[in-house]
Design a protein around this motif. Structure first.
Motif, PDB file in Angstrom:
ATOM      1  N   LEU A   1       1.005  -1.190  -0.102  1.00 44.02           N
ATOM      2  CA  LEU A   1      -0.009  -0.032   0.148  1.00 44.02           C
ATOM      3  C   LEU A   1       0.919   1.225  -0.041  1.00 44.02           C
ATOM      4  N   LYS A   2       0.517   2.115  -0.801  1.00 44.64           N
ATOM      5  CA  LYS A   2       1.262   3.587  -0.818  1.00 44.64           C
ATOM      6  C   LYS A   2       0.248   4.709  -0.991  1.00 44.64           C
ATOM      7  N   GLU A   3       0.785   5.790  -0.810  1.00 46.97           N
ATOM      8  CA  GLU A   3       0.042   7.056  -0.751  1.00 46.97           C
ATOM      9  C   GLU A   3      -0.806   7.152  -2.156  1.00 46.97           C
ATOM     10  N   GLU A   4      -0.238   6.758  -3.151  1.00 47.86           N
ATOM     11  CA  GLU A   4      -0.873   6.906  -4.478  1.00 47.86           C
ATOM     12  C   GLU A   4      -1.803   5.883  -4.487  1.00 47.86           C
ATOM     13  N   SER A   5      -1.712   4.872  -3.856  1.00 46.44           N
ATOM     14  CA  SER A   5      -3.114   3.626  -3.934  1.00 46.44           C
ATOM     15  C   SER A   5      -4.508   4.190  -3.733  1.00 46.44           C
ATOM     16  N   GLY A   6      -4.564   5.438  -3.121  1.00 49.02           N
ATOM     17  CA  GLY A   6      -5.762   5.975  -2.926  1.00 49.02           C
ATOM     18  C   GLY A   6      -6.515   6.408  -4.297  1.00 49.02           C
ATOM     19  N   ILE A   7      -5.597   6.678  -5.055  1.00 50.67           N
ATOM     20  CA  ILE A   7      -6.535   6.966  -6.479  1.00 50.67           C
ATOM     21  C   ILE A   7      -7.368   5.753  -6.944  1.00 50.67           C
ATOM     22  N   GLU A   8      -6.895   4.541  -6.713  1.00 52.80           N
ATOM     23  CA  GLU A   8      -7.431   3.346  -7.361  1.00 52.80           C
ATOM     24  C   GLU A   8      -8.632   2.871  -6.125  1.00 52.80           C
ATOM     25  N   LEU A   9      -8.239   2.940  -4.898  1.00 53.04           N
ATOM     26  CA  LEU A   9      -9.188   2.731  -3.764  1.00 53.04           C
ATOM     27  C   LEU A   9     -10.469   3.407  -3.932  1.00 53.04           C
ATOM     28  N   ASP A  10     -10.160   4.773  -4.055  1.00 49.34           N
ATOM     29  CA  ASP A  10     -11.352   5.694  -3.986  1.00 49.34           C
ATOM     30  C   ASP A  10     -12.444   5.247  -5.093  1.00 49.34           C
ATOM     31  N   LYS A  11     -12.260   4.420  -5.863  1.00 51.15           N
ATOM     32  CA  LYS A  11     -13.322   3.887  -6.865  1.00 51.15           C
ATOM     33  C   LYS A  11     -14.086   2.885  -6.231  1.00 51.15           C
ATOM     34  N   ILE A  12     -13.459   2.197  -5.154  1.00 49.89           N
ATOM     35  CA  ILE A  12     -14.330   1.043  -4.677  1.00 49.89           C
ATOM     36  C   ILE A  12     -14.581   0.862  -3.151  1.00 49.89           C
ATOM     37  N   ALA A  13     -14.064   2.022  -2.350  1.00 53.75           N
ATOM     38  CA  ALA A  13     -13.805   2.043  -0.889  1.00 53.75           C
ATOM     39  C   ALA A  13     -15.065   2.441   0.025  1.00 53.75           C
ATOM     40  N   TYR A  14     -16.211   3.017  -0.727  1.00 54.09           N
ATOM     41  CA  TYR A  14     -17.325   3.628   0.020  1.00 54.09           C
ATOM     42  C   TYR A  14     -18.454   3.110   0.172  1.00 54.09           C
ATOM     43  N   ASP A  15     -18.715   1.675  -0.268  1.00 55.64           N
ATOM     44  CA  ASP A  15     -19.746   1.029  -0.389  1.00 55.64           C
ATOM     45  C   ASP A  15     -20.118   0.648   1.221  1.00 55.64           C
ATOM     46  N   PRO A  16     -21.271   0.873   1.862  1.00 52.39           N
ATOM     47  CA  PRO A  16     -21.523   0.678   3.124  1.00 52.39           C
ATOM     48  C   PRO A  16     -21.438  -0.608   3.696  1.00 52.39           C
ATOM     49  N   LYS A  17     -21.785  -1.631   2.633  1.00 54.32           N
ATOM     50  CA  LYS A  17     -21.770  -2.859   2.968  1.00 54.32           C
ATOM     51  C   LYS A  17     -20.206  -3.206   3.511  1.00 54.32           C
ATOM     52  N   ILE A  18     -19.400  -2.538   3.142  1.00 52.48           N
ATOM     53  CA  ILE A  18     -17.912  -3.176   3.362  1.00 52.48           C
ATOM     54  C   ILE A  18     -17.716  -2.820   4.952  1.00 52.48           C
ATOM     55  N   TRP A  19     -18.163  -1.819   5.517  1.00 53.38           N
ATOM     56  CA  TRP A  19     -17.940  -1.420   6.737  1.00 53.38           C
ATOM     57  C   TRP A  19     -19.089  -1.569   8.018  1.00 53.38           C
ATOM     58  N   GLU A  20     -19.999  -2.359   7.472  1.00 54.80           N
ATOM     59  CA  GLU A  20     -21.071  -2.688   8.438  1.00 54.80           C
ATOM     60  C   GLU A  20     -20.439  -3.521   9.832  1.00 54.80           C
ATOM     61  N   MET A  21     -19.501  -4.322   9.583  1.00 51.00           N
ATOM     62  CA  MET A  21     -19.010  -4.970  10.788  1.00 51.00           C
ATOM     63  C   MET A  21     -17.510  -4.640  11.229  1.00 51.00           C
ATOM     64  N   TRP A  22     -17.200  -3.456  10.499  1.00 56.43           N
ATOM     65  CA  TRP A  22     -15.700  -3.029  10.789  1.00 56.43           C
ATOM     66  C   TRP A  22     -15.825  -1.904  12.028  1.00 56.43           C
ATOM     67  N   LEU A  23     -14.308  -2.125  12.481  1.00 54.40           N
ATOM     68  CA  LEU A  23     -13.950  -0.945  13.533  1.00 54.40           C
ATOM     69  C   LEU A  23     -14.241   0.671  13.167  1.00 54.40           C
TER      70      LEU A  23
ATOM     71  N   ASP B   1     -11.674  10.339   4.491  1.00 58.46           N
ATOM     72  CA  ASP B   1     -11.457   9.128   5.503  1.00 58.46           C
ATOM     73  C   ASP B   1     -10.554   8.085   4.735  1.00 58.46           C
ATOM     74  N   LEU B   2     -10.365   8.037   3.459  1.00 58.81           N
ATOM     75  CA  LEU B   2      -9.432   7.092   2.934  1.00 58.81           C
ATOM     76  C   LEU B   2      -8.025   7.545   3.121  1.00 58.81           C
ATOM     77  N   LYS B   3      -7.839   8.773   2.743  1.00 61.64           N
ATOM     78  CA  LYS B   3      -6.510   9.418   2.915  1.00 61.64           C
ATOM     79  C   LYS B   3      -5.940   9.047   4.602  1.00 61.64           C
ATOM     80  N   GLN B   4      -6.942   9.218   5.227  1.00 64.58           N
ATOM     81  CA  GLN B   4      -6.317   9.079   6.727  1.00 64.58           C
ATOM     82  C   GLN B   4      -6.062   7.605   7.036  1.00 64.58           C
TER      83      GLN B   4
END
Length: 201
Positions: A24-46, A54-57
């Motif tokens: 994982l690198k700082e520039e990885s955010g460019i690609e992860l930004d396309k897929i990271a915000y689906d609420p279903k991903i984070w239902e059970m997450w901390l 949020d992604l940058k942090q």
């Protein structure tokens, strides 16, 4: 086997016919930004990612952990779909005790149930046991996350128990965590029975 002394400085790339795991690198955010915000991903997450900030942090925290020799984060690339799918990492690393945890794994729902997670786990487990020479790999998940629990059991890991009130989720819920593990003695059998499709016979 590789030297554990320079583990965190190495650019580790793990790859098979289905998946490519890269640091994982700082520039990885460019690609992860396309897929990271689906609420279903984070239902059970901390934690929960809702926007670019949020992604940058999230990425900055992961990179600081690698710099501090606490974890080694990866991005997941699905070679079949030719798309980035999510992230995972080595964490809770204790080389003196020859153990680590595979965790903080998330994927966009489009990639769940496709075999991508199994391909990821194969590479991470193989590297941990065969290249790092570890004795134990741990995995854990929310006691309520039945999908994750089933996926972990499919790797051949053994359920060890439940840690009550182990963590607080982003919603404030007190989470019980289920712990699993695989040991180095078990790995050869699991390799042949669970992950045989990735072996070159």
């Amino acid at each position: 086997m590789i030297s554990l002394d320079d583990f965190f400085e190495r650019e580790i790339i793990l790859e098979n016919k289905r998946v490519k795991l890269s640091p994982l690198k700082e520039e990885s955010g460019i690609e992860l930004d396309k897929i990271a915000y689906d609420p279903k991903i984070w239902e059970m997450w901390l934690t929960k990612l809702e926007n670019k900030d949020d992604l940058k942090q999230y990425i900055n925290t992961a990179l600081k952990e690698r710099l501090g020799k606490q974890s080694y984060p990866f991005v997941i690339f699905d070679k079949l779909k030719n798309e980035f799918a999510g992230s995972t990492r080595y964490m809770a690393i204790s080389f003196p005790n020859k153990r680590l945890e595979i965790g903080s794994t998330w994927m966009n729902p489009r990639f769940q149930g496709t075999g991508l997670n199994k391909a990821c786990k194969f590479e991470l487990l193989r590297f941990a046991f065969e290249e790092l020479g570890l004795n134990r790999v741990e995995l854990k998940t929310d006691v309520l996350n039945l999908r994750s629990r089933k996926a972990i059991l499919k790797t051949g890991a053994k359920e060890e128990g439940i840690f009550r009130k182990h963590a607080i989720t982003w919603s404030g819920r007190e989470r019980d965590s289920v712990f699993f593990s695989i040991t180095n003695e078990e790995w050869p059998i699991i390799l042949e029975t669970v992950f045989s499709e990735y072996l070159n016979h």
